[in-house]
Design a protein around this motif. Structure first.
Motif: not given
Length: 483
Positions: A60-79
């Motif tokens: 189970t991920p408690i932190a992961q990168s998800k695609p984003s629609k901005d110049r950084f391409e990925y958004q770090r997300s913390y469940q």
């Protein structure tokens, strides 16, 4: 004319050589440092375009990168961000990294030398660079129990698997939401950072490993260990235990918290003294053993050493050169004795593991995106703090504390629990710290826990390790044992 041209040519050659030397120096010796600087925006932009690997508990991920629609391409997300923030840390464009995000950065972003082959394959197959996953040792149920137990309080909980040193829970509250610092809205990120740093409750502080506190009566386990290891004491040895212990070199005595002698006697056994948490008895033992014996015993449990140094943990400490009254105070975990919750969990875990203190660790495995294992942490013995015989004696004494003494709130039906309470006095204008450290089952330990309550928003007279900290330890132990 020729002389001037020659001088100019020599100067140009010197400048070219200096430029080449500087370039070589930067590439060979300072490239990693410069790439790692938070103000290197080119590197930061490139790193934020990498599919950073997840931080996992089990699968189970408690932190992961998800695609984003901005110049950084990925958004770090913390469940469950605040629950795990003291462990994961944050990954921020403006404020860099902390916690596992910092400690395992090269693995998570895929730049570590161990991932070189993976990067070559990615280039050949025209795939985007992807970081490795980092699997942690945490137990999700224990982490949740600890987090809920600290609701509305300032404090920390650390749980360890005694036989291996795996950290099963590491919680600090108040906490923070790392998603706010990982946001790509840099204006909001800046506002969140400013608010967190202005908060008087210090939510960014990791109280479990980075802050030192007087351990109070939980340190009596160390004093008892030194006494039993000396060969001059057994659990039934009687020690001086008056209502107030007279100390040398001063007219100020060392009183018991309840203002009475220990268990109805001025000469209680060591077992009774631990059960009732008698200051006078352990002050007396400390004076008899001396500062050096107490220090050596504390160091065998890990005092003076930084555990989890890559996460910024600090070393617990025993005072350097205390006089006689200060030795008595130190023997009960006061004066200048300072410990982290991690350290006091290690004390309980060492006793639980037959006296063998294991090196604590949080990272279990690092794996590539295609699940190939790059590294796996193996258990490592740190110190033999006490003999197995002394560990058994201490365990029996700690069981007595829970079954018949100050640790009753930690009792679990059908399971023998070994524990020790602590209430550490601080400044007159602030509440005492409430402590509890324990392990269970006593005959086959699966988990050792330390709970420290810095502030519970209750009247000073209601603050005690048994009433405030022990119930939280109980919940964490039950979570690990599946009860």
């Amino acid at each position: 004319m020729n002389s001037a041209i020659r001088r100019l040519a020599v100067a140009a050659i010197i400048l070219m050589l200096a430029l080449m030397a500087n370039s070589t120096y930067l590439q060979a010796f300072r490239a990693d440092e410069l790439n790692g600087r938070n103000d290197n925006r080119r590197v930061r932009d490139a790193q934020f375009s990498v599919n950073r690997g997840p931080i996992l508990i089990g699968s189970t991920p408690i932190a992961q990168s998800k695609p984003s629609k901005d110049r950084f391409e990925y958004q770090r997300s913390y469940q469950l961000g605040p629950e795990y923030a003291p462990v994961t840390g944050y990954y921020s464009y403006l404020y860099g990294r902390s916690g596992i995000e910092l400690n395992q950065n090269s693995q998570l972003n895929g730049s570590d030398p161990s991932l070189a082959f993976r990067r070559v394959v990615d280039v050949i197959t025209n795939r985007r660079q992807q970081g490795a996953s980092v699997g942690l040792t945490l137990n999700a149920k224990a982490q949740l129990a600890a987090y809920r137990g600290l609701a509305g309080k300032k404090g920390a909980v650390v749980a360890i698997e005694p036989k291996t040193g795996k950290i099963l829970a590491l919680v600090s509250r108040p906490s923070y939401n790392p998603n706010e610092l990982a946001s790509h809205d840099l204006e909001k990120t800046g506002a969140a950072w400013k608010k967190l740093n202005a908060d008087k409750n210090k939510p960014l502080t990791n109280r479990a490993i980075k802050e030192l506190y007087p351990p109070g009566s939980t340190f009596k386990l160390v004093t008892a260990a030194a006494a039993l290891s000396s060969g001059r004491y057994t659990p039934e040895t009687k020690v001086r235990s008056p209502a107030v212990l007279e100390l040398p070199q001063t007219t100020v005595g060392l009183p018991n918290q309840n203002g009475r002698n220990c268990g109805g006697s001025d000469n209680a056994t060591l077992t009774v003294a631990l059960r009732e948490s008698c200051n006078s008895a352990f002050g007396s033992v400390g004076l008899d053993l001396g500062a050096e014996a107490l220090r050596e015993q504390a160091e065998k449990f890990g005092f003076g050493e930084r555990q989890l140094p890559d996460l910024g943990a600090v070393a617990s400490r025993f005072p350097a050169d205390p006089n006689a009254p200060q030795v008595a105070q130190s023997a009960i975990g006061q004066f200048d004795v300072q410990a982290t919750p991690l350290q006091m969990a290690m004390v309980a875990a060492g006793i639980a593991n037959g006296g063998d203190v294991m090196k604590p660790y949080l990272v279990q495995t690092v794996r590539t995106a295609d699940l190939k294992t790059i590294s796996e942490t193996k258990p490592e013995s740190l110190h033999q703090a006490v003999s197995s015989e002394v560990a058994t004696q201490l365990t029996q004494m700690m069981v007595d504390v829970v079954e018949n003494g100050t640790g009753r709130p930690a009792r679990i039906n059908g399971v023998q629990v070994a524990g020790k309470t602590g209430t550490a006095q601080t400044a007159p204008d602030r509440p005492p710290f409430a402590w509890f450290t324990s392990f269970a089952p006593a005959n086959d330990p699966q988990v050792a826990v330390a709970v420290m309550i810095e502030d519970a928003n209750v009247p000073r007279t209601d603050i005690a390790g048994g009433t405030l900290a022990a119930p939280i330890a109980k919940d964490v132990m039950e979570a690990v044992m599946g009860r």
